[in-house]
Design a protein around this motif. Structure first.
Motif, mmCIF file in Angstrom:
data_model
loop_
_atom_site.group_PDB
_atom_site.id
_atom_site.type_symbol
_atom_site.label_atom_id
_atom_site.label_comp_id
_atom_site.label_asym_id
_atom_site.label_seq_id
_atom_site.Cartn_x
_atom_site.Cartn_y
_atom_site.Cartn_z
ATOM 1 N N ARG A 85 0.835 -1.206 0.000
ATOM 2 C CA ARG A 85 0.000 0.000 0.000
ATOM 3 C C ARG A 85 0.868 1.254 0.000
ATOM 4 O O ARG A 85 0.601 2.216 -0.724
ATOM 5 C CB ARG A 85 -0.933 -0.014 1.212
ATOM 6 C CG ARG A 85 -1.869 1.194 1.280
ATOM 7 C CD ARG A 85 -2.829 1.100 2.459
ATOM 8 N NE ARG A 85 -3.711 -0.056 2.293
ATOM 9 C CZ ARG A 85 -3.680 -1.143 3.046
ATOM 10 N NH1 ARG A 85 -2.796 -1.228 4.030
ATOM 11 N NH2 ARG A 85 -4.518 -2.123 2.831
ATOM 12 N N ALA A 86 1.920 1.252 0.801
ATOM 13 C CA ALA A 86 2.825 2.403 0.835
ATOM 14 C C ALA A 86 3.555 2.572 -0.489
ATOM 15 O O ALA A 86 3.742 3.693 -0.973
ATOM 16 C CB ALA A 86 3.821 2.250 1.981
ATOM 17 N N ALA A 87 3.969 1.449 -1.108
ATOM 18 C CA ALA A 87 4.671 1.519 -2.391
ATOM 19 C C ALA A 87 3.776 2.092 -3.477
ATOM 20 O O ALA A 87 4.237 2.856 -4.340
ATOM 21 C CB ALA A 87 5.172 0.134 -2.783
ATOM 22 N N LEU A 88 2.505 1.735 -3.481
ATOM 23 C CA LEU A 88 1.568 2.269 -4.465
ATOM 24 C C LEU A 88 1.340 3.766 -4.248
ATOM 25 O O LEU A 88 1.314 4.556 -5.190
ATOM 26 C CB LEU A 88 0.243 1.523 -4.381
ATOM 27 C CG LEU A 88 0.261 0.060 -4.858
ATOM 28 C CD1 LEU A 88 -1.010 -0.655 -4.409
ATOM 29 C CD2 LEU A 88 0.400 -0.013 -6.371
ATOM 30 N N ALA A 89 1.183 4.172 -2.994
ATOM 31 C CA ALA A 89 0.930 5.581 -2.694
ATOM 32 C C ALA A 89 2.137 6.457 -3.000
ATOM 33 O O ALA A 89 1.991 7.632 -3.365
ATOM 34 C CB ALA A 89 0.531 5.737 -1.225
ATOM 35 N N ALA A 90 3.343 5.896 -2.859
ATOM 36 C CA ALA A 90 4.561 6.692 -3.013
ATOM 37 C C ALA A 90 4.701 7.285 -4.406
ATOM 38 O O ALA A 90 5.311 8.345 -4.582
ATOM 39 C CB ALA A 90 5.781 5.835 -2.681
ATOM 40 N N ASP A 91 4.149 6.629 -5.414
ATOM 41 C CA ASP A 91 4.242 7.152 -6.780
ATOM 42 C C ASP A 91 3.565 8.514 -6.914
ATOM 43 O O ASP A 91 3.863 9.274 -7.834
ATOM 44 C CB ASP A 91 3.605 6.154 -7.755
ATOM 45 C CG ASP A 91 3.717 6.593 -9.206
ATOM 46 O OD1 ASP A 91 4.827 6.547 -9.755
ATOM 47 O OD2 ASP A 91 2.684 6.995 -9.784
#
Length: 257
Positions: free
Chosen positions: A174-180
């Motif tokens: 979830r954090a990796a997706l939001a970071a974009d």
């Protein structure tokens, strides 16, 4: 909840129609590549007591809506650090890569820090998420500031689809997706987005709690058509980490990198 972004078929991940990005109807969204890399590394190298402290995702080639494969490799496995890589490919070649650093958790040092990132003052969203014009985000998005307004851009994000099949989206993915989202927030201008990011580096002090992730732009520098931007990521309990991006100017309609 509708279908996932990808369906696992043997070694390939087949994208669903809503896996496309905003720039072209036949182009995979770059945020999903970081999510797939995070998923693969977490699946193969996560271990109790090891914390995902950093994820760097290189997005050096746009990809059409083709099946994707993700290969991983363990680079270093020490007593306090584990480093793993992921390579993301289609039958047209490599489209991205990622590197993750996992650090051994232990006792927190006592005393005060000289610099502490404060929690932001944005309450959790209460109204409906925004809807797009030509492209509606396949995730919930609440804008707390308008695009290109002076001052730090702020949004709340929430995933609404599984990434692969019916697998739950883990806090790290979830954090990796939001970071974009660091790029559109830190690189936006009054006339729109004039930089396209080539990578992003997510660092996490802790994993997010709950479904909501807030992103706040906290810096932008650019010269000669090259930019760097940064954001702070939050959940409803406070700040969780940072994300740094590099980007290149693209005054025309955004196409290939």
């Amino acid at each position: 909840m509708s279908s996932a972004f990808f369906t696992q078929k043997r070694d390939e991940l087949v994208p669903a129609p809503h896996a496309r990005g905003p720039w072209s109807p036949d182009m995979l969204h770059g945020r999903l590549l970081g999510g797939l890399a995070a998923r693969a590394i977490e699946e193969r190298y996560a271990q109790p007591g090891l914390h995902f402290a950093r994820l760097t995702v290189d997005l050096f080639r746009n990809s059409p809506m083709l099946p994707v494969t993700v290969e991983t490799a363990l680079v270093r496995d020490g007593r306090r650090i584990r480093v793993a890589d992921a390579t993301i490919s289609t039958d047209q070649g490599v489209i991205g890569r990622a590197s993750a650093v996992l650090l051994r958790q232990g006792a927190q040092p006592g005393g005060d820090q000289t610099v502490v990132t404060p929690a932001w003052d944005a309450p959790p969203p209460s109204g409906p998420p925004v809807e797009g014009r030509d492209w509606t985000p396949p995730f919930d998005l609440w804008r707390l500031t308008g695009w290109g307004e002076p001052g730090p851009g702020r949004v709340w994000l929430r995933e609404t689809y599984p990434l692969v099949d019916e697998e739950p989206v883990t806090p790290f993915v979830r954090a990796a997706l939001a970071a974009d989202f660091a790029s559109p927030l830190s690189n936006a201008g009054p006339d729109g987005l004039r930089f396209i990011n080539a990578d992003y580096t997510l660092t996490l002090g802790r994993l997010p709690e709950g479904d909501l992730i807030g992103v706040e732009a906290t810096g932008h520098l650019s010269a000669g058509g090259v930019a760097t931007g940064q954001v702070t990521l939050h959940d409803t309990a406070g700040p969780i980490g940072f994300c740094l991006v590099t980007a290149v100017a693209n005054a025309a309609a955004i196409g290939g990198r």
